[in-house]
Write a protein that holds these residues in place. Sequence first.
Motif, PDB file in Angstrom:
ATOM      1  N   PRO A  55      53.769  50.019  29.363  1.00  0.00           N
ATOM      2  CA  PRO A  55      52.912  50.334  30.782  1.00  0.00           C
ATOM      3  C   PRO A  55      52.021  49.465  31.227  1.00  0.00           C
ATOM      4  O   PRO A  55      51.926  49.096  32.546  1.00  0.00           O
ATOM      5  CB  PRO A  55      52.600  52.015  30.777  1.00  0.00           C
ATOM      6  CG  PRO A  55      53.553  52.329  29.825  1.00  0.00           C
ATOM      7  CD  PRO A  55      53.743  51.226  28.846  1.00  0.00           C
ATOM      8  N   LYS A  56      50.985  48.981  30.426  1.00  0.00           N
ATOM      9  CA  LYS A  56      49.897  48.194  30.759  1.00  0.00           C
ATOM     10  C   LYS A  56      50.444  46.811  31.212  1.00  0.00           C
ATOM     11  O   LYS A  56      50.125  46.034  31.889  1.00  0.00           O
ATOM     12  CB  LYS A  56      49.033  48.167  29.607  1.00  0.00           C
ATOM     13  CG  LYS A  56      48.265  49.510  29.352  1.00  0.00           C
ATOM     14  CD  LYS A  56      47.202  49.200  28.306  1.00  0.00           C
ATOM     15  CE  LYS A  56      46.515  50.597  28.157  1.00  0.00           C
ATOM     16  NZ  LYS A  56      45.365  50.576  27.266  1.00  0.00           N
ATOM     17  N   LEU A  57      51.292  46.232  30.218  1.00  0.00           N
ATOM     18  CA  LEU A  57      52.160  45.008  30.402  1.00  0.00           C
ATOM     19  C   LEU A  57      52.868  44.843  31.786  1.00  0.00           C
ATOM     20  O   LEU A  57      52.417  44.095  32.718  1.00  0.00           O
ATOM     21  CB  LEU A  57      53.145  44.735  29.241  1.00  0.00           C
ATOM     22  CG  LEU A  57      53.602  43.354  29.689  1.00  0.00           C
ATOM     23  CD1 LEU A  57      52.797  42.073  29.402  1.00  0.00           C
ATOM     24  CD2 LEU A  57      54.740  43.036  28.253  1.00  0.00           C
ATOM     25  N   LEU A  58      53.516  45.939  32.243  1.00  0.00           N
ATOM     26  CA  LEU A  58      54.065  46.004  33.708  1.00  0.00           C
ATOM     27  C   LEU A  58      53.278  46.112  34.720  1.00  0.00           C
ATOM     28  O   LEU A  58      53.336  45.465  35.655  1.00  0.00           O
ATOM     29  CB  LEU A  58      54.990  47.282  33.634  1.00  0.00           C
ATOM     30  CG  LEU A  58      56.269  47.501  32.651  1.00  0.00           C
ATOM     31  CD1 LEU A  58      56.980  48.716  32.846  1.00  0.00           C
ATOM     32  CD2 LEU A  58      56.998  46.171  32.924  1.00  0.00           C
ATOM     33  N   ALA A  59      51.994  46.826  34.469  1.00  0.00           N
ATOM     34  CA  ALA A  59      51.085  46.936  35.714  1.00  0.00           C
ATOM     35  C   ALA A  59      50.322  45.570  35.964  1.00  0.00           C
ATOM     36  O   ALA A  59      49.954  45.194  36.932  1.00  0.00           O
ATOM     37  CB  ALA A  59      49.941  48.121  35.389  1.00  0.00           C
ATOM     38  N   LEU A  60      50.140  44.948  34.455  1.00  0.00           N
ATOM     39  CA  LEU A  60      49.521  43.409  34.727  1.00  0.00           C
ATOM     40  C   LEU A  60      50.568  42.520  35.342  1.00  0.00           C
ATOM     41  O   LEU A  60      49.918  41.706  36.121  1.00  0.00           O
ATOM     42  CB  LEU A  60      49.227  43.066  33.162  1.00  0.00           C
ATOM     43  CG  LEU A  60      48.369  41.507  33.205  1.00  0.00           C
ATOM     44  CD1 LEU A  60      47.239  41.563  33.833  1.00  0.00           C
ATOM     45  CD2 LEU A  60      48.492  40.940  31.530  1.00  0.00           C
ATOM     46  N   THR A  61      51.623  42.684  35.199  1.00  0.00           N
ATOM     47  CA  THR A  61      52.664  41.765  36.015  1.00  0.00           C
ATOM     48  C   THR A  61      52.570  41.833  37.313  1.00  0.00           C
ATOM     49  O   THR A  61      52.557  40.995  38.146  1.00  0.00           O
ATOM     50  CB  THR A  61      54.067  42.127  35.210  1.00  0.00           C
ATOM     51  OG1 THR A  61      54.097  41.928  34.030  1.00  0.00           O
ATOM     52  CG2 THR A  61      55.210  41.113  35.985  1.00  0.00           C
ATOM     53  N   LEU A  62      52.579  43.155  37.859  1.00  0.00           N
ATOM     54  CA  LEU A  62      52.693  43.554  39.100  1.00  0.00           C
ATOM     55  C   LEU A  62      51.373  42.918  40.125  1.00  0.00           C
ATOM     56  O   LEU A  62      51.026  42.481  41.053  1.00  0.00           O
ATOM     57  CB  LEU A  62      52.640  44.894  39.573  1.00  0.00           C
ATOM     58  CG  LEU A  62      54.142  45.497  39.239  1.00  0.00           C
ATOM     59  CD1 LEU A  62      54.062  47.042  39.397  1.00  0.00           C
ATOM     60  CD2 LEU A  62      55.012  45.033  40.041  1.00  0.00           C
ATOM     61  N   ALA A  63      50.002  43.274  39.193  1.00  0.00           N
ATOM     62  CA  ALA A  63      48.621  42.839  39.687  1.00  0.00           C
ATOM     63  C   ALA A  63      48.626  41.153  39.600  1.00  0.00           C
ATOM     64  O   ALA A  63      48.120  40.764  40.628  1.00  0.00           O
ATOM     65  CB  ALA A  63      47.597  43.554  38.594  1.00  0.00           C
ATOM     66  N   LEU A  64      49.150  40.670  38.615  1.00  0.00           N
ATOM     67  CA  LEU A  64      49.070  39.061  38.846  1.00  0.00           C
ATOM     68  C   LEU A  64      49.901  38.953  40.028  1.00  0.00           C
ATOM     69  O   LEU A  64      49.506  37.485  40.542  1.00  0.00           O
ATOM     70  CB  LEU A  64      49.558  38.574  37.479  1.00  0.00           C
ATOM     71  CG  LEU A  64      48.681  38.728  36.096  1.00  0.00           C
ATOM     72  CD1 LEU A  64      49.481  38.243  35.062  1.00  0.00           C
ATOM     73  CD2 LEU A  64      47.293  37.828  36.416  1.00  0.00           C
ATOM     74  N   ALA A  65      50.835  39.191  40.383  1.00  0.00           N
ATOM     75  CA  ALA A  65      51.655  38.773  41.545  1.00  0.00           C
ATOM     76  C   ALA A  65      51.508  39.149  42.756  1.00  0.00           C
ATOM     77  O   ALA A  65      51.866  38.972  43.872  1.00  0.00           O
ATOM     78  CB  ALA A  65      53.235  39.357  41.307  1.00  0.00           C
ATOM     79  N   ASP A  66      50.295  40.002  42.981  1.00  0.00           N
ATOM     80  CA  ASP A  66      49.580  40.449  43.944  1.00  0.00           C
ATOM     81  C   ASP A  66      48.591  39.439  44.312  1.00  0.00           C
ATOM     82  O   ASP A  66      47.329  39.995  43.649  1.00  0.00           O
ATOM     83  CB  ASP A  66      49.434  41.941  44.261  1.00  0.00           C
ATOM     84  CG  ASP A  66      48.818  42.746  45.314  1.00  0.00           C
ATOM     85  OD1 ASP A  66      48.340  41.727  46.090  1.00  0.00           O
ATOM     86  OD2 ASP A  66      48.886  43.831  45.785  1.00  0.00           O
ATOM     87  N   PRO A  67      48.443  38.655  45.318  1.00  0.00           N
ATOM     88  CA  PRO A  67      47.066  37.816  45.523  1.00  0.00           C
ATOM     89  C   PRO A  67      45.846  38.664  45.818  1.00  0.00           C
ATOM     90  O   PRO A  67      44.912  38.392  45.329  1.00  0.00           O
ATOM     91  CB  PRO A  67      47.588  37.197  46.784  1.00  0.00           C
ATOM     92  CG  PRO A  67      48.946  37.002  46.744  1.00  0.00           C
ATOM     93  CD  PRO A  67      49.607  38.440  46.340  1.00  0.00           C
ATOM     94  N   THR A  68      46.026  39.739  46.770  1.00  0.00           N
ATOM     95  CA  THR A  68      44.923  40.593  46.877  1.00  0.00           C
ATOM     96  C   THR A  68      44.227  41.325  45.665  1.00  0.00           C
ATOM     97  O   THR A  68      42.932  41.309  45.437  1.00  0.00           O
ATOM     98  CB  THR A  68      45.080  41.713  47.971  1.00  0.00           C
ATOM     99  OG1 THR A  68      45.652  41.008  49.206  1.00  0.00           O
ATOM    100  CG2 THR A  68      43.783  42.432  48.480  1.00  0.00           C
ATOM    101  N   MET A  69      45.011  41.928  44.944  1.00  0.00           N
ATOM    102  CA  MET A  69      44.496  42.636  43.505  1.00  0.00           C
ATOM    103  C   MET A  69      44.206  41.450  42.787  1.00  0.00           C
ATOM    104  O   MET A  69      43.199  41.552  41.917  1.00  0.00           O
ATOM    105  CB  MET A  69      45.698  43.179  43.040  1.00  0.00           C
ATOM    106  CG  MET A  69      45.771  43.919  41.691  1.00  0.00           C
ATOM    107  SD  MET A  69      44.568  45.208  41.954  1.00  0.00           S
ATOM    108  CE  MET A  69      45.770  46.659  42.250  1.00  0.00           C
TER     109      MET A  69
END
Length: 628
Positions: free
Chosen positions: A461-475
């Motif tokens: 779950p942490k890896l998946l969340a990090l993947t989404l965060a890296l793909a979101d410019p604002t985040m």
Amino acid sequence: MALSLDQKLNITTPPEAPLAMPVQDLKSWGGRPGDVGNGRDVLVARAFVFGASAALTAFGTWKMYEVISPVNVTWLQILFASFFALTFAWIAFSCASAMLGFFMLLTGRSKLPALADTQDMGRTALLMPVYNEDPERVFAALSRMGAALKREGVARHFDIFVLSDTRNDSIADAEREAFAKLERQLNPAIRVYYRRRDNNHHRKAGNIADFVTRWGGAYDHMIVLDADSDMSAAAMITLARAMAADPRSGIIQSLPLLHNRWTPFARMTQFAGRVYGPLVATGLAAWHGRDGNYWGHNAIIRTRAFAEAAGLPELTGRKPFGGHVLSHDFVEAALIRRAGYAVFMLPTLTGSYEETPPSLIDLATRDRRWAQGNLQHIKIVGAKGLHWVSRVHLVQGIMSYLASPLWLMLLVAGLVLATVARYAQPNYFPDSFSLFPVWPVFDPELALRLFGITFAVLYLPKLLALTLALADPTMRKGCGGAMGLIKSVLAETFVSMLLSPLMMLIQSRFVADVLIGRDSGWNAQNRDDQALPFRVCARIHAAHVAAGIGFAVLSFHIAWAAFLWLLPIAAALMLSPLVSWVTGLPEFGRTLWHLNVFRIPEEAAHMPIDRPAPEDLTTAEPLLEAAE
């Protein structure tokens, strides 16, 4: 007729518009939970989460069976495998929910529901229950929220109620002074009311029920807050519009994000909630559907539905299992769903905030009351007429505290099993016919493989969340850029590994306290960043240090392999005073911020929030702009 406390103090409250709030019967129910409109996608989501959890648990348990490789299955091996299966199932369920959330966010399937026009959203009461809280902090938040609603031109749709259960007269005097100031700021655009109860019967649940039975009839909805809640005008308006557009809705829960703290412990928790929270919440919302849950604050509730269905009974028996319902929110959600109203969450709604305890010790103080409240649900989970998903919510609440003693029992059973293997005389020639002796086997390669599987399920779950965060410019920018995100995730993972064994012992102690009949009481929470002296941390964690030494010495005398497997847990416990003290230092939290660790987007000056940026960050805007 006797005067109320408010009347004696000449405090103005609105004309009463009472609603009947009958006490609900948990032992009988004549109907069935009605259809609230779940679609096929919710059924598919449930099939995936429960199916994936079962498959992962079966696979992990089978691998554990292979590791211990029993010849003649003993009760000790069965016990060890059972504890493993239960603890693995707990993390497997969380992993499956996170995978579902990742899919929903990646494909853009999580969206806001239909919204009514602003002029049709009805009247909403903002309820702020307080109990010996800092009035300046509480009323400052209400001032921000009220001013934001005025700016949006929707003031006529909202009233503010401060519902005081404060027992300290000096704090109550300060509340009344702050109330008078807030009245001057917001009237006549928004009406502000203050009520202090003579008797704080049933704590927060009784406080809300008192409002409903006295004034609930004048309002279509109520947004329930906590003393540390903060919500943007857009979030409150969206909740009211969503409720008005959906006559079958009973509760709509927002996702409160954590903010406004500087200790490393709190900043780590804020970061984890901001980065991992939306992923987990989106997965939960997907399989909960409209049979969801309620977290007690930052949610909108249909007032008449609450009055009709959520009157809480007094539980039979002695405390801590008997008496009034402590963790009332889960139960209220289950009862409202039983009455045929939908309960659901909007995980993508932004602008909902709360604060987190500043230190591990403060978290443990709050957790003690929550543990008792959640374990009380053992007496409620079998209540008549509840929807099966509501029962799952109650079981999850119970398991959130039973998981720790289960993990502890798993460790103890493993040590006993290793001791038996080390000192017991093996039976090389069992009764059944065999041409060759049967040797006891422990396959280290399989054990390492099982460790890898467990690690993957726990940290996916942490890896998946990090993947989404890296793909979101604002985040990505708000968390300090790609390197800031990666550093923060690694730091959070490391500190969580140090804290997990400690929380295991703390929560196991809480469960034991509840089982032997110790009541938690009701204490105000510490909401200030203030570091405890190291000597205090050393005294509080002395038993945990002793447990760590005990684990290390015992496992060392059993075998080197057992010692090495338990060393991370033993070391974390022995370091607990230092870790607890360091993670409670606000100055170190500020240092971590400047090192680009544990930042969250809400601290960036460019984020649209109905409140000023934290004072410490007003001079740091160039650093924020450079973090990319």
